[in-house]
Design an enzyme around this catalytic site. Structure first.
Site, PDB file in Angstrom:
ATOM      1  N   THR A 124      -5.234  -1.095  28.923  1.00 53.85           N
ATOM      2  CA  THR A 124      -5.381  -2.379  28.226  1.00 53.85           C
ATOM      3  C   THR A 124      -5.257  -3.558  29.180  1.00 53.85           C
ATOM      4  O   THR A 124      -4.555  -3.477  30.199  1.00 53.85           O
ATOM      5  CB  THR A 124      -4.277  -2.482  27.140  1.00 53.85           C
ATOM      6  OG1 THR A 124      -4.230  -3.814  26.645  1.00 53.85           O
ATOM      7  CG2 THR A 124      -2.893  -2.141  27.687  1.00 53.85           C
ATOM      8  N   ASP A 125      -5.881  -4.668  28.794  1.00 56.53           N
ATOM      9  CA  ASP A 125      -5.740  -5.894  29.595  1.00 56.53           C
ATOM     10  C   ASP A 125      -4.309  -6.441  29.548  1.00 56.53           C
ATOM     11  O   ASP A 125      -3.912  -7.263  30.365  1.00 56.53           O
ATOM     12  CB  ASP A 125      -6.750  -6.972  29.144  1.00 56.53           C
ATOM     13  CG  ASP A 125      -6.573  -7.424  27.699  1.00 56.53           C
ATOM     14  OD1 ASP A 125      -5.691  -6.902  26.993  1.00 56.53           O
ATOM     15  OD2 ASP A 125      -7.345  -8.322  27.266  1.00 56.53           O
ATOM     16  N   GLU A 126      -3.513  -5.948  28.574  1.00 57.61           N
ATOM     17  CA  GLU A 126      -2.143  -6.476  28.446  1.00 57.61           C
ATOM     18  C   GLU A 126      -1.262  -6.125  29.638  1.00 57.61           C
ATOM     19  O   GLU A 126      -0.203  -6.725  29.815  1.00 57.61           O
ATOM     20  CB  GLU A 126      -1.490  -5.968  27.157  1.00 57.61           C
ATOM     21  CG  GLU A 126      -2.195  -6.474  25.928  1.00 57.61           C
ATOM     22  CD  GLU A 126      -1.350  -6.428  24.661  1.00 57.61           C
ATOM     23  OE1 GLU A 126      -0.131  -6.230  24.746  1.00 57.61           O
ATOM     24  OE2 GLU A 126      -1.926  -6.606  23.584  1.00 57.61           O
ATOM     25  N   TYR A 149       5.366  -2.272  24.901  1.00 57.00           N
ATOM     26  CA  TYR A 149       4.051  -1.618  24.801  1.00 57.00           C
ATOM     27  C   TYR A 149       3.300  -1.723  26.125  1.00 57.00           C
ATOM     28  O   TYR A 149       2.874  -0.719  26.708  1.00 57.00           O
ATOM     29  CB  TYR A 149       3.217  -2.247  23.660  1.00 57.00           C
ATOM     30  CG  TYR A 149       1.736  -1.936  23.790  1.00 57.00           C
ATOM     31  CD1 TYR A 149       1.260  -0.631  23.604  1.00 57.00           C
ATOM     32  CD2 TYR A 149       0.809  -2.926  24.119  1.00 57.00           C
ATOM     33  CE1 TYR A 149      -0.088  -0.323  23.750  1.00 57.00           C
ATOM     34  CE2 TYR A 149      -0.545  -2.639  24.264  1.00 57.00           C
ATOM     35  CZ  TYR A 149      -0.983  -1.329  24.076  1.00 57.00           C
ATOM     36  OH  TYR A 149      -2.321  -1.032  24.228  1.00 57.00           O
ATOM     37  N   LYS A 153       2.237   1.058  29.020  1.00 53.20           N
ATOM     38  CA  LYS A 153       0.836   1.301  29.410  1.00 53.20           C
ATOM     39  C   LYS A 153       0.674   1.099  30.922  1.00 53.20           C
ATOM     40  O   LYS A 153      -0.035   1.853  31.583  1.00 53.20           O
ATOM     41  CB  LYS A 153      -0.114   0.356  28.653  1.00 53.20           C
ATOM     42  CG  LYS A 153      -0.232   0.595  27.164  1.00 53.20           C
ATOM     43  CD  LYS A 153      -0.808   1.945  26.787  1.00 53.20           C
ATOM     44  CE  LYS A 153      -2.272   2.097  27.086  1.00 53.20           C
ATOM     45  NZ  LYS A 153      -2.802   3.396  26.567  1.00 53.20           N
TER      46      LYS A 153
HETATM   47  P1  NAD Z   1      -4.352   3.568  17.250  1.00 55.90           P
HETATM   48  O1  NAD Z   1      -2.924   3.210  17.092  1.00 55.90           O
HETATM   49  O2  NAD Z   1      -5.322   3.179  16.202  1.00 55.90           O
HETATM   50  O3  NAD Z   1      -4.479   5.158  17.432  1.00 55.90           O
HETATM   51  C1  NAD Z   1      -3.628   5.892  18.245  1.00 55.90           C
HETATM   52  C2  NAD Z   1      -3.904   7.369  17.976  1.00 55.90           C
HETATM   53  O4  NAD Z   1      -3.102   8.145  18.880  1.00 55.90           O
HETATM   54  C3  NAD Z   1      -3.523   7.838  16.574  1.00 55.90           C
HETATM   55  O5  NAD Z   1      -4.534   8.677  16.053  1.00 55.90           O
HETATM   56  C4  NAD Z   1      -2.233   8.597  16.772  1.00 55.90           C
HETATM   57  O6  NAD Z   1      -2.012   9.626  15.804  1.00 55.90           O
HETATM   58  C5  NAD Z   1      -2.450   9.166  18.157  1.00 55.90           C
HETATM   59  N1  NAD Z   1      -1.203   9.494  18.843  1.00 55.90           N
HETATM   60  C6  NAD Z   1      -0.085   8.726  18.945  1.00 55.90           C
HETATM   61  N2  NAD Z   1       0.857   9.392  19.630  1.00 55.90           N
HETATM   62  C7  NAD Z   1       0.330  10.589  19.973  1.00 55.90           C
HETATM   63  C8  NAD Z   1       0.803  11.702  20.702  1.00 55.90           C
HETATM   64  N3  NAD Z   1       2.050  11.734  21.197  1.00 55.90           N
HETATM   65  N4  NAD Z   1      -0.011  12.763  20.892  1.00 55.90           N
HETATM   66  C9  NAD Z   1      -1.267  12.766  20.387  1.00 55.90           C
HETATM   67  N5  NAD Z   1      -1.765  11.748  19.656  1.00 55.90           N
HETATM   68  C10 NAD Z   1      -0.977  10.657  19.470  1.00 55.90           C
HETATM   69  O7  NAD Z   1      -4.780   3.015  18.665  1.00 55.90           O
HETATM   70  P2  NAD Z   1      -6.129   2.291  19.126  1.00 55.90           P
HETATM   71  O8  NAD Z   1      -6.064   0.876  18.773  1.00 55.90           O
HETATM   72  O9  NAD Z   1      -7.273   3.122  18.715  1.00 55.90           O
HETATM   73  O10 NAD Z   1      -5.944   2.386  20.717  1.00 55.90           O
HETATM   74  C11 NAD Z   1      -6.367   3.547  21.413  1.00 55.90           C
HETATM   75  C12 NAD Z   1      -6.038   3.375  22.884  1.00 55.90           C
HETATM   76  O11 NAD Z   1      -6.696   2.228  23.393  1.00 55.90           O
HETATM   77  C13 NAD Z   1      -4.564   3.174  23.187  1.00 55.90           C
HETATM   78  O12 NAD Z   1      -4.253   3.867  24.357  1.00 55.90           O
HETATM   79  C14 NAD Z   1      -4.417   1.679  23.391  1.00 55.90           C
HETATM   80  O13 NAD Z   1      -3.365   1.386  24.284  1.00 55.90           O
HETATM   81  C15 NAD Z   1      -5.767   1.344  23.996  1.00 55.90           C
HETATM   82  N6  NAD Z   1      -6.269  -0.019  23.757  1.00 55.90           N
HETATM   83  C16 NAD Z   1      -6.402  -0.491  22.486  1.00 55.90           C
HETATM   84  C17 NAD Z   1      -6.959  -1.742  22.281  1.00 55.90           C
HETATM   85  C18 NAD Z   1      -7.156  -2.311  20.877  1.00 55.90           C
HETATM   86  O14 NAD Z   1      -7.551  -3.467  20.767  1.00 55.90           O
HETATM   87  N7  NAD Z   1      -6.924  -1.574  19.833  1.00 55.90           N
HETATM   88  C19 NAD Z   1      -7.348  -2.519  23.367  1.00 55.90           C
HETATM   89  C20 NAD Z   1      -7.154  -2.017  24.661  1.00 55.90           C
HETATM   90  C21 NAD Z   1      -6.636  -0.755  24.833  1.00 55.90           C
HETATM   91  O1  DAU Z   2      -5.444  -6.855  24.482  1.00 49.48           O
HETATM   92  C1  DAU Z   2      -5.539  -5.518  24.143  1.00 49.48           C
HETATM   93  C2  DAU Z   2      -4.485  -5.183  23.118  1.00 49.48           C
HETATM   94  O2  DAU Z   2      -4.889  -5.800  21.908  1.00 49.48           O
HETATM   95  C3  DAU Z   2      -4.272  -3.696  22.928  1.00 49.48           C
HETATM   96  O3  DAU Z   2      -3.781  -3.138  24.099  1.00 49.48           O
HETATM   97  C4  DAU Z   2      -3.306  -3.418  21.772  1.00 49.48           C
HETATM   98  O4  DAU Z   2      -3.227  -2.035  21.530  1.00 49.48           O
HETATM   99  C5  DAU Z   2      -3.812  -4.122  20.538  1.00 49.48           C
HETATM  100  O5  DAU Z   2      -2.874  -3.956  19.493  1.00 49.48           O
HETATM  101  C6  DAU Z   2      -4.035  -5.603  20.813  1.00 49.48           C
HETATM  102  O6  DAU Z   2      -2.778  -6.278  21.039  1.00 49.48           O
HETATM  103  P1  DAU Z   2      -2.504  -7.739  20.427  1.00 49.48           P
HETATM  104  O7  DAU Z   2      -1.043  -7.937  20.344  1.00 49.48           O
HETATM  105  O8  DAU Z   2      -3.308  -8.762  21.131  1.00 49.48           O
HETATM  106  O9  DAU Z   2      -3.174  -7.506  18.982  1.00 49.48           O
HETATM  107  P2  DAU Z   2      -2.692  -7.894  17.501  1.00 49.48           P
HETATM  108  O10 DAU Z   2      -3.843  -7.604  16.596  1.00 49.48           O
HETATM  109  O11 DAU Z   2      -1.375  -7.324  17.164  1.00 49.48           O
HETATM  110  O12 DAU Z   2      -2.531  -9.473  17.614  1.00 49.48           O
HETATM  111  C7  DAU Z   2      -3.600 -10.297  18.013  1.00 49.48           C
HETATM  112  C8  DAU Z   2      -3.072 -11.717  18.065  1.00 49.48           C
HETATM  113  O13 DAU Z   2      -2.787 -12.146  16.731  1.00 49.48           O
HETATM  114  C9  DAU Z   2      -1.779 -11.864  18.830  1.00 49.48           C
HETATM  115  O14 DAU Z   2      -1.763 -13.120  19.504  1.00 49.48           O
HETATM  116  C10 DAU Z   2      -0.703 -11.854  17.749  1.00 49.48           C
HETATM  117  C11 DAU Z   2      -1.404 -12.510  16.586  1.00 49.48           C
HETATM  118  N1  DAU Z   2      -0.986 -12.036  15.244  1.00 49.48           N
HETATM  119  C12 DAU Z   2      -1.002 -10.706  15.006  1.00 49.48           C
HETATM  120  C13 DAU Z   2      -0.618 -10.211  13.776  1.00 49.48           C
HETATM  121  C14 DAU Z   2      -0.639  -8.723  13.507  1.00 49.48           C
HETATM  122  C15 DAU Z   2      -0.615 -12.949  14.269  1.00 49.48           C
HETATM  123  O15 DAU Z   2      -0.618 -14.169  14.498  1.00 49.48           O
HETATM  124  N2  DAU Z   2      -0.216 -12.463  13.058  1.00 49.48           N
HETATM  125  C16 DAU Z   2      -0.187 -11.121  12.769  1.00 49.48           C
HETATM  126  O16 DAU Z   2       0.206 -10.736  11.635  1.00 49.48           O
END
Ligand code: NAD
Ligand code: DAU
Length: 336
Positions: A124-126, A149, A153
Site C-alpha cells: 500500500t501507499d500508506e 496497519y 504492511k
Molecule cells: P479486505 O479486508 O477486503 O480482504 C482481506 C482478505 O484477506 C479477506 O478475504 C480475509 O478473510 C483475508 N485474510 C485476512 N487474514 C487472513 C489470513 N491470516 N490468512 C488468509 N486470509 C486472510 O482487503 P482489501 O481491501 O481487499 O485489501 C487486499 C490487500 O490489498 C491487502 O493486503 C491491503 O493491505 C492491500 N491494499 C488495499 C487497498 C484498498 O484500498 N483496499 C489499497 C492498497 C493496498
Molecule cells: O491508501 C491505501 C489504503 O487505503 C489501503 O492500504 C487500506 O487498506 C485502505 O483501507 C485505505 O486506507 P484509508 O484509511 O485511506 O481508507 P478508509 O476508507 O478507511 O478512509 C479513507 C479516508 O476517509 C481517510 O482519510 C479516513 C476517512 N474516513 C473514513 C471512514 C471509514 C472518514 O472520514 N470517515 C469514515 O467513516
C-alpha cells in the site's frame, strides 16, 4: 499456469480472481483465505463452480495449511491476505502484526520451499506515511508508516525484499493507492458512505474532511498487479495510483449527489488518531517500464460504483447485518 491467490474472498482479491478467470484462460486459481470478518464467499459465488477455480480455507499464519495448499506447486503467489482497515488497527494492533507480518513471512517461507517461481506482495501507499500539500511518493521515498496497519504492511514489504536480496527469491511488491469499486467491505469510506446514504444514516466525516486520498478503480489495480506479477522486475517495488487526488469532503458530496441525498446527512465526528493527511503517488515507473496507466476516470467510476451498490443492496445489507457468514456453512457444511 497455477496461481495461488491469498485473501481472495476480500475486496481486491475477489476482483482479482474474477479478473484472472476472465482474462487468462491458462490460469488455474486457488483462492486461499481464512474467512475473517472481511472474507466473504458470496463475493465469488458466481465463479464457485468454475473448472479453473478452487477455494481452500486456511490462514497464511498456519504453515501446515499453507504447505497443504502449495502441495501441488504454484507458479505465482499473489498475497492479498491482510488485515486492511486502519481504524481496526487502532483497536486490535496485534492482529495486524500476526497476519500482515508473521502471516506474510510464513507464506513466503512456504512459497520458497515449494519452489514457487514468483511471490507478489500486495502492499500500500500508506507505507510512505503522510504528505503535506505538495510532492509525491516515489518507490524510493523512505518508508515512514503512521498506523499499526501501515507499519505492519511496511514490515512485510521489507521482509519480502530481504528474501530477494539475501536468498535471491523472485519477489515483487505493489504499492497501490485507495481502491474503490464493487464488493468493498462497507467499513471503508466509499461503500460505508454509499450504503449509509441509501439508508438515510449519517455519513461520519473524520475531522475537517480535508484529507486527500488518490482514488484508483479496483479493475485498474487488478490489471496493474497482474502486469507487475508477470512483467515486473524481480526485487522491485511498483507504485500503482489513480492520478486522482480528492479531498474526503469532495468524495462525500459526490456520493450524496450520485445517491440523490442532501448534504444534511454529513456528520463531522472526531478525527482518526494519527490520521494521514494526504497520499499521492508518482506512478511514472510503472507507466514507463510496463506501459500501464489508470483507465477508469473517477467521474465515471464513482457513479458506476454507486449504481453497483444500489443494484446490490442485498449484498451489502447481508454484510452489514452479518448474514453473509451463513454462506460458508450452507455451501461447505461446517460452521465458521
Ligand atoms: P479486505 O479486508 O477486503 O480482504 C482481506 C482478505 O484477506 C479477506 O478475504 C480475509 O478473510 C483475508 N485474510 C485476512 N487474514 C487472513 C489470513 N491470516 N490468512 C488468509 N486470509 C486472510 O482487503 P482489501 O481491501 O481487499 O485489501 C487486499 C490487500 O490489498 C491487502 O493486503 C491491503 O493491505 C492491500 N491494499 C488495499 C487497498 C484498498 O484500498 N483496499 C489499497 C492498497 C493496498
Ligand atoms: O491508501 C491505501 C489504503 O487505503 C489501503 O492500504 C487500506 O487498506 C485502505 O483501507 C485505505 O486506507 P484509508 O484509511 O485511506 O481508507 P478508509 O476508507 O478507511 O478512509 C479513507 C479516508 O476517509 C481517510 O482519510 C479516513 C476517512 N474516513 C473514513 C471512514 C471509514 C472518514 O472520514 N470517515 C469514515 O467513516
Amino acid at each position: 499456469m497455477r496461481i495461488l491467490v491469498t485473501g481472495g474472498c476480500g475486496f481486491i482479491g475477489s476482483n482479482f480472481v474474477r479478473f484472472l478467470l476472465r482474462e487468462r484462460p491458462e490460469a488455474h486459481v486457488t483462492n486461499f483465505d481464512a474467512l475473517t470478518y472481511a472474507g466473504n464467499l458470496e463475493n465469488l459465488a458466481e465463479v464457485e463452480e468454475h473448472p479453473r477455480y478452487r477455494f481452500v480455507r486456511g490462514s497464511i499464519t498456519d504453515r501446515a495449511a499453507v504447505d497443504a495448499a502449495l502441495k501441488d506447486g504454484a507458479d505465482v503467489v499473489y498475497n492479498f491476505a491482510a488485515e486492511s482497515h486502519v481504524d481496526r488497527s487502532l483497536y486490535e494492533p496485534q492482529t495486524f502484526l500476526d497476519t500482515n507480518v508473521k502471516g506474510t513471512a510464513t507464506l513466503l517461507e512456504a512459497a520458497v520451499k515449494a519452489k514457487v517461481k514468483r511471490f507478489v506482495q500486495i502492499s500500500t501507499d500508506e507505507v510512505y506515511g503522510s504528505l503535506g500539500k505538495d510532492g509525491f511518493f516515489t518507490e524510493t521515498t523512505p518508508i515512514k508508516p503512521s498506523s499499526p496497519y501501515s507499519a505492519a504492511k511496511a514490515a512485510a514489504d521489507l521482509w519480502v525484499l530481504a528474501y530477494h536480496h539475501t536468498f535471491g527469491a523472485d519477489v515483487v511488491v505493489t504499492r497501490s493507492s485507495n481502491n474503490y469499486g464493487p464488493f468493498q467491505f462497507p467499513e471503508k469510506l466509499i461503500p460505508l458512505f454509499v450504503s449509509n446514504a441509501l439508508e438515510d444514516k449519517p455519513l461520519p466525516v473524520y475531522g475537517d474532511g480535508r484529507q486527500v486520498r488518490d482514488w484508483l478503480h479496483v479493475e485498474d489495480n487488478c490489471r496493474a498487479i497482474e502486469l507487475v506479477g508477470t512483467k515486473g522486475k524481480s526485487g522491485e517495488v511498483y507504485n500503482i495510483g489513480g492520478k486522482c487526488e480528492r479531498e474526503n469532503l469532495v468524495v462525500t458530496k459526490a456520493i450524496l449527489k450520485a445517491v440523490g441525498k442532501t448534504e444534511s446527512l454529513i456528520k463531522y465526528v472526531a478525527d482518526r488518531p494519527g490520521h494521514d493527511r494526504r497520499y499521492a503517488l508518482d506512478i511514472s515507473k510503472i507507466e514507463k517500464e510496463l506501459g500501464w496507466s489508470p483507465k477508469v476516470k473517477f467521474e465515471e467510476g464513482l457513479p458506476a460504483t454507486v449504481r453497483w451498490y444500489l443494484e446490490h443492496r442485498e449484498w451489502w445489507a447481508r454484510v452489514k447485518s452479518g448474514a453473509y457468514r451463513e454462506y460458508y456453512e450452507k455451501h461447505y457444511g461446517k460452521g465458521l
